[in-house]
Design an enzyme around this catalytic site. Structure first.
Site: not given
Length: 317
Positions: A294, A285, A259, A166, A191, A262
């Site tokens: 994806y 994730h 982004h 990110r 995150k 990524r």
């Protein structure tokens, strides 16, 4: 309905609103962004309710809030142009406040709990083609006047595409990151404070090495690796602005953002045969369902793998 109404709640209700926000900040460690969003969501509802009832909203109005009033609020927000995601967030913030009041015996959250949030349309990742992603990284320094800034811009976009970072993760790397030219991987904290390991390709070491050699500022562990023109931390807006220039120069669509590099990292790995669990770990994730987006992006490649690998697909006749 307009937010120009100045008196949108009674003193008692406003006091409960402030007490709730204080609880979020002090007891639940909510971020300032979360608190600001909740405050805005609740204020919008109270402004609506004041206009709806033609008097300032009070605790009595929330003590037994009806689903019809909530539907009217969401419809009003929809007319103002709010999308499904915004409406869902509005409803979530209102539910949280009503639960706060319910715990104190001041309201019932039953009506809000019974309301279904508008279904938001899922937006799929928009990756770049392989050649476009490579060209973006190679040409990233084209618009820089100073050589060290050109090297910096190349290094940043190479990291985003080469490691799937990110933009915030790249720009918060400390000055002593990536010092070992033979390192095959590095730890990234993303995150939720979750740490993951990402691979380091030779091209990344080369780009970072070029930047380090040319950067006029001391890159210590106490300072960020990537610097702005005057030595301060490099801001995301600068990276985004450079990407916008690259889009124009290379004829790329508006979806070609930092982004998107990524997303491209993940999609290109999938296309080359990477498995979803590994890609989930590389992206950091929390849920595999996020990574599974994806599969829709690269469904053609997946069908090709299926036809080549599944016994029944290989069987003829």
């Amino acid at each position: 309905m307009s937010d120009t109404i100045l008196v949108f709640a009674t003193r008692e209700l406003l006091a409960e609103k402030e007490a709730w926000l204080s609880t979020l900040a002090n007891e639940r460690n909510a971020s300032s962004h979360t608190i600001a969003a909740y405050e805005r969501d609740l204020r919008q509802f109270l402004v609506f309710l004041t206009a709806y009832n033609a008097r300032p909203a009070g605790l009595s109005d929330l003590s037994d809030l009806k689903a019809a009033e909530l539907r009217a609020f969401l419809a009003d927000r929809r007319r103002e142009g709010a999308g499904s995601r915004s409406l869902g967030r509005n409803l979530s913030g209102l539910r949280a406040f009503l639960k706060h009041l319910e715990r104190k015996g001041l309201a019932s959250a039953a009506g809000a709990r019974a309301m279904r949030a508008p279904k938001a349309q899922k937006s799929l990742p928009r990756p770049l083609a392989v050649d476009d992603a490579l060209e973006v990284a190679e040409e990233a320094g084209s618009f820089a006047v100073e050589p060290w800034i050109a090297a910096r811009d190349v290094a940043v976009l190479t990291l985003l595409y080469g490691c799937g970072l990110r933009i915030s993760e790249a720009l918060t790397l400390p000055g002593d990151a990536l010092l070992e030219p033979d390192a095959r991987s590095m730890a990234i904290t993303g995150k939720g404070g979750k740490t993951r390991i990402v691979p380091l390709l030779p091209a990344i070491h080369t780009a970072i090495g070029d930047y380090r050699r040319l950067c006029p500022f001391a890159l210590s562990a106490e300072e960020p690796l990537f610097r702005g023109a005057r030595g301060g931390p490099l801001r995301p807006q600068i990276v985004q602005r450079n990407m916008a220039r690259l889009r124009g120069a290379l004829g790329l669509p508006p979806s070609a953002t930092p982004h998107a590099l990524r997303h491209s990292f993940a999609t290109h790995l999938l296309a080359a045969g990477g498995d979803l669990r590994t890609i989930q770990d590389l992206l950091g994730h929390a849920s595999l369902s996020t990574t599974q987006n994806y599969t829709a992006v690269d469904s053609g490649r997946l069908m090709s793998i299926y036809r080549d690998a599944h016994p029944r697909a290989r069987r003829r006749g």
